[in-house]
Design an enzyme around this catalytic site. Structure first.
Site, short mmCIF file in Angstrom:
data_model
loop_
_atom_site.label_atom_id
_atom_site.label_comp_id
_atom_site.label_asym_id
_atom_site.label_seq_id
_atom_site.Cartn_x
_atom_site.Cartn_y
_atom_site.Cartn_z
N LYS A 194 1.10 -1.02 -0.40
CA LYS A 194 -0.12 0.34 -0.29
C LYS A 194 1.09 1.27 -0.01
O LYS A 194 0.15 2.61 -1.04
CB LYS A 194 -1.24 0.24 1.22
N GLU A 203 -10.24 7.49 3.31
CA GLU A 203 -11.46 6.63 4.20
C GLU A 203 -10.28 5.28 4.61
O GLU A 203 -9.21 4.71 4.19
CB GLU A 203 -12.21 6.16 3.97
N SER A 246 1.70 -10.05 -1.09
CA SER A 246 1.38 -8.48 -0.77
C SER A 246 1.91 -7.94 0.70
O SER A 246 2.02 -6.79 0.81
CB SER A 246 -0.18 -8.63 -0.73
C1 LIG Z 1 -5.08 -3.86 1.79
C2 LIG Z 1 -4.20 -5.02 1.09
C3 LIG Z 1 -4.46 -6.66 0.22
C4 LIG Z 1 -6.38 -5.96 -0.83
O1 LIG Z 1 -5.70 -4.24 -1.53
P1 LIG Z 1 -5.59 -4.85 -3.28
O2 LIG Z 1 -6.03 -3.37 -3.44
O3 LIG Z 1 -6.30 -5.45 -3.87
O4 LIG Z 1 -4.46 -4.58 -3.55
C5 LIG Z 1 -3.93 -7.01 -0.03
N1 LIG Z 1 -2.85 -7.57 0.67
C6 LIG Z 1 -3.09 -6.52 1.45
C7 LIG Z 1 -1.58 -7.35 2.14
C8 LIG Z 1 -3.19 -6.03 1.62
O5 LIG Z 1 -2.59 -4.62 2.73
#
Ligand SMILES: *Cc1c(COP(=O)(O)O)cnc(C)c1O
Length: 394
Positions: free
Chosen positions: A89, A111, A377
């Site tokens: 993010k 938000e 992610s």
């Molecule tokens: C917020 C988040 C997501 C989901 O958000 P996307 O916009 O779909 O990437 C996925 N993995 C993690 C670790 C997150 O913090």
């Protein structure tokens, strides 16, 4: 076939900017300026310097040997979990705060649902010395107290949304109301490839650093700049959009997007938008959306806070319609199992969101000579309470 946004702000049938009249000037200001600013030499230097020195990029592309042996193929993990603040993010919030500064904004609003985007926003506001206001549903504030504490520690003001179900969509309404009332000095940082044009395209461009790095890293490791498969989880879709971005037109690469099936597709507790949704308008764009017969948004559910979003970015709705990406689901249980497997085999505790992407390895049946990239992610520290609960219940 082109999978990028067109000049009108659409991906095929999806996207656009469905905003109240009062918000049109704010969105127009962004639309007219974002590409010019992002691709200026100054911006690129500052963005790339911060990605390197503050975020810690490039994030490694790691050949997970024991996981590869287990699945009898080659699995590489793109380590977004190693970024500062523990997920992808931050790539987007760094980009948007620099853009806000270029536009002369002094006040940032956002938000947040689970608080992860709120923390990423509060982080970059502290970094740049800008005022930060985060709207969050009162229910979510109670459920996510560590992230509320983090935001406050970082200097943000967290304002509870007291209407409706007191969750993400109510916080979004409050943020939009704020932006209408403060159009001149305020930038609204949206956290995924959602919202009115140009947000989905802008966020995808900031996150595209993920696939730009994968190309370079694969070239160094296997002398070919693309894998056979890329797997990413999808909440709003920003980490997937970033991991897919530079491969959208390369048909040698199978793009696999994993949504949260929660307790099961038919259980009433799920966030599998592509299976359960139909076209509708959410957060200012036309996209696939979980809704009732008469168009009310259905409250989504997933064990991972980051995936329980009732819509999906318009880019993904189009990738689904055109068949360019394959959309699959993983349940809470499948994600937990995949998370535990990664811990045991590789010594990496993944975020529950990322564990949904890992779970698909069980069904993929990749060949021995094929190459799979899983976008990891985020890291799992934030999910420790859920993991501990699972360990104690087994
Ligand atoms: C917020 C988040 C997501 C989901 O958000 P996307 O916009 O779909 O990437 C996925 N993995 C993690 C670790 C997150 O913090």
């Amino acid at each position: 076939m082109n999978y990028q946004v067109n000049e009108k702000g659409y991906y095929g049938n999806y996207g656009g900017a469905y905003v109240p009249e009062m918000l049109v000037p704010n969105v127009e200001e962004l639309r007219q300026n974002y590409l010019k600013i992002i691709y200026s030499e100054n911006f690129q230097k500052e963005f790339n310097d911060l990605l390197r020195d503050y975020v810690g990029r490039p994030s490694p592309l790691y050949l997970a040997k024991r996981l590869s042996d287990y699945y009898k193929t080659s699995v590489y993990l793109k380590r977004e979990d190693l970024n500062h603040t523990g997920a992808h993010k931050i790539n987007n919030t760094i980009g948007q705060i620099l853009l806000a500064k270029q536009l002369g904004k002094t006040r940032i609003i956002a938000e947040t649902g689970a608080g992860q985007h709120g923390v990423a926003t509060a982080t970059v506001c502290a970094l740049m010395g800008l005022e930060c206001i985060v709207y969050m549903g009162e229910t979510d504030i109670k459920r996510q107290s560590p992230n509320v504490a983090r935001m406050k520690l970082l200097g943000a003001k967290v304002i509870p949304a007291l209407c409706g179900s007191k969750t993400l969509k109510d916080a979004t309404n409050e943020a939009i109301r704020d932006w209408i009332n403060n159009p001149i000095n305020t930038h609204y940082i949206i956290g995924s490839v959602v919202g009115p044009h140009p947000y989905p395209d802008m966020v995808a461009r900031f996150q595209s650093v993920i696939s730009a790095e994968i190309k370079k890293q694969l070239n160094e490791k296997i002398k070919r700049d693309y894998p056979d498969y890329i797997i990413a989880c999808v909440g709003g879709g920003s980490n997937a959009a970033g991991a897919f971005y530079h491969y959208l037109d390369n048909k040698n690469v199978a793009l696999i997007a994993v949504e949260a099936a929660g307790k099961g597709i038919d259980s009433g507790f799920s966030a599998a938008t592509m299976v359960l949704g139909r076209p509708g308008i959410i957060h200012g764009s036309k996209t696939m959306l979980m809704q009732t017969e008469d168009g009310q948004i259905i409250e989504p559910y997933s064990i991972s806070a980051g995936l329980d979003y009732p819509g999906v970015g318009p880019v993904h709705a189009n990738l689904f319609d055109t068949g360019r990406a394959k959309f699959v689901t993983a349940t809470d249980d499948e994600a937990l199992k995949a998370a535990f497997l990664l811990c045991k085999l590789e010594g990496i505790i993944p975020a529950l969101e990322s564990a949904h992407a890992l779970a698909y390895l069980d069904k993929l049946n990749a060949k021995e000579n094929e190459v799979v990239v899983v976008n990891l992610s985020g890291r799992g520290d934030k999910d420790l309470a859920t993991y501990i609960e699972k360990i104690n219940s087994d």
